[in-house]
Write a protein that holds these residues in place. Structure first.
Motif, PDB file in Angstrom:
ATOM      1  N   HIS A 186      53.524 -19.838  35.242  1.00 18.90           N
ATOM      2  CA  HIS A 186      53.322 -18.605  34.471  1.00 18.90           C
ATOM      3  C   HIS A 186      54.624 -18.134  33.851  1.00 18.90           C
ATOM      4  O   HIS A 186      54.701 -17.850  32.648  1.00 18.90           O
TER       5      HIS A 186
ATOM      6  N   ASN B 131      55.657 -18.204  29.830  1.00 16.01           N
ATOM      7  CA  ASN B 131      55.912 -16.925  29.159  1.00 16.01           C
ATOM      8  C   ASN B 131      57.325 -16.823  28.609  1.00 16.01           C
ATOM      9  O   ASN B 131      57.550 -16.381  27.472  1.00 16.01           O
TER      10      ASN B 131
ATOM     11  N   LYS C 165      58.829 -16.675  24.653  1.00 12.23           N
ATOM     12  CA  LYS C 165      59.732 -15.645  24.138  1.00 12.23           C
ATOM     13  C   LYS C 165      60.927 -16.282  23.434  1.00 12.23           C
ATOM     14  O   LYS C 165      61.317 -15.868  22.338  1.00 12.23           O
TER      15      LYS C 165
END
Length: 347
Positions: free
Chosen positions: A138, A142, A146
């Motif tokens: 996760h 993520n 970014k």
């Protein structure tokens, strides 16, 4: 140890490292047990014969004492049963155990033989590991998303060729890093093998699915699939993960404008196993990429590979009882060999 008039276990059972008990299926009480079972439960056989299953079943677990008793009945009426159960020992300590029930031969009463293995250390470690990998996947996904977003902005605002090129390389690296999350999930799938998820398939069928998927993603590539002989395998999604990585890597690492990959399936001439070959004409795979597949090779900061594709292939194929081999040809070209046990054609 056996109680009076109850079926006795041979004395040799006390030397086993697995707990053995004979349950009275009607009363759901222990009739006899070996030393190891007494050690796991924390009760003597005489005590267990007077206790209900509820007394030593953890009430914080979804598998209840009623479920346990139901499995006893099923073992008598339907056949062997196997399940994971959370035990509450005599001192209040909780333990995870794996239980196997089978009918114990007796003409007068209904007895069930229970084999009980303490899996606490393994079960707790595997659950923590699964949680760790979920968090890692996760966060990795993520955070790399970014980074990719920030780098795209830098690239779009760059006003010279050198800065644009650096931004493109950074973006490519971020995207590649993000794909590791998917690879980790595939490795996890292979590590937690489950026979129930497997099916018997003609080997060329999942290979055709893989080839079509890669062709759709890379329309300039020429991928040929050839079935030398029809062969059947018993596989799950791990097989397609491995094949997808092999075919995709052959396309991505090509130095030609039209990447060419040849995939063949048939019997291995040496062993008769199912052999899948993925052949390319690319530069040889570097030693460092192949050497790290050896689990006995010590990894250092200067001896690691650049990706996890080969790891996914290795662990996925090995989870199916198979083997991976990588062959490098001179002056160019690589062959990835997958070997799997052959199965009878399903009727």
């Amino acid at each position: 140890m056996a109680l009076q008039n109850d079926p006795a276990l041979p004395p040799a059972y006390d030397a086993l490292q697995v707990g053995i008990a004979v349950y009275d299926a009607t009363e759901a009480t222990v009739a006899s047990a070996n030393d190891r079972l007494e050690s796991i439960f924390g009760y003597r056989t005489e005590e267990l014969s007077e206790l209900s299953v509820e007394t030593y079943t953890a009430n914080t677990y979804t598998f209840t004492a009623a479920d346990f008793v139901g499995r006893l009945r099923d073992a008598v009426e339907a056949g062997p049963q196997e399940f994971v159960w959370r035990l509450k020992r005599s001192d209040g300590e909780l333990a995870w155990v794996r239980v196997h029930f089978s009918r114990f031969p007796d003409d007068e009463r209904e007895y069930v033989l229970a084999e009980v293995r303490d899996i606490t250390d393994y079960y707790v470690a595997s659950r923590r590991e699964a949680l760790f990998w979920r968090i890692l996947r996760h966060n990795l996904r993520n955070e790399t998303n970014k980074i990719a977003g920030y780098v795209e902005r830098v690239r779009d605002l760059a006003d010279d060729e050198e800065a644009t090129e650096a931004a493109e390389r950074a973006l490519s690296t971020a995207i590649e890093l993000g794909t590791i999350a998917t690879s980790v999930k595939q490795i996890q799938h292979a590590a937690t093998r489950c026979e129930a998820n497997r099916s018997y398939r003609r080997a060329v069928e999942p290979l055709r699915d893989v080839v079509e998927a890669v062709e759709a993603e890379y329309p300039d590539a020429e991928i040929r699939l050839h079935e030398r002989e029809a062969m059947w395998i018993h596989v799950d999604a791990a097989f397609e993960y491995a094949c997808r990585h092999a075919v995709q890597n052959a396309v991505v690492h090509s130095t030609e404008s039209t990447p060419a990959v040849r995939v063949t399936v048939g019997p291995s001439p040496n062993t008769g196993r199912v052999e899948i070959r993925i052949v390319d004409s690319n530069p040889p795979i570097p030693d460092v990429e192949i050497d790290v597949l050896d689990e006995f090779t010590e990894l250092t900061s200067t001896s690691h590979g650049t990706g996890v594709g080969l790891f996914v292939m290795k662990w996925c194929i090995e989870s199916l009882g198979g083997e991976l081999q990588v062959e490098r040809r001179e002056p160019r070209g690589n062959v990835v060999h997958f070997y799997l046990p052959p199965k009878e054609r399903p009727t």
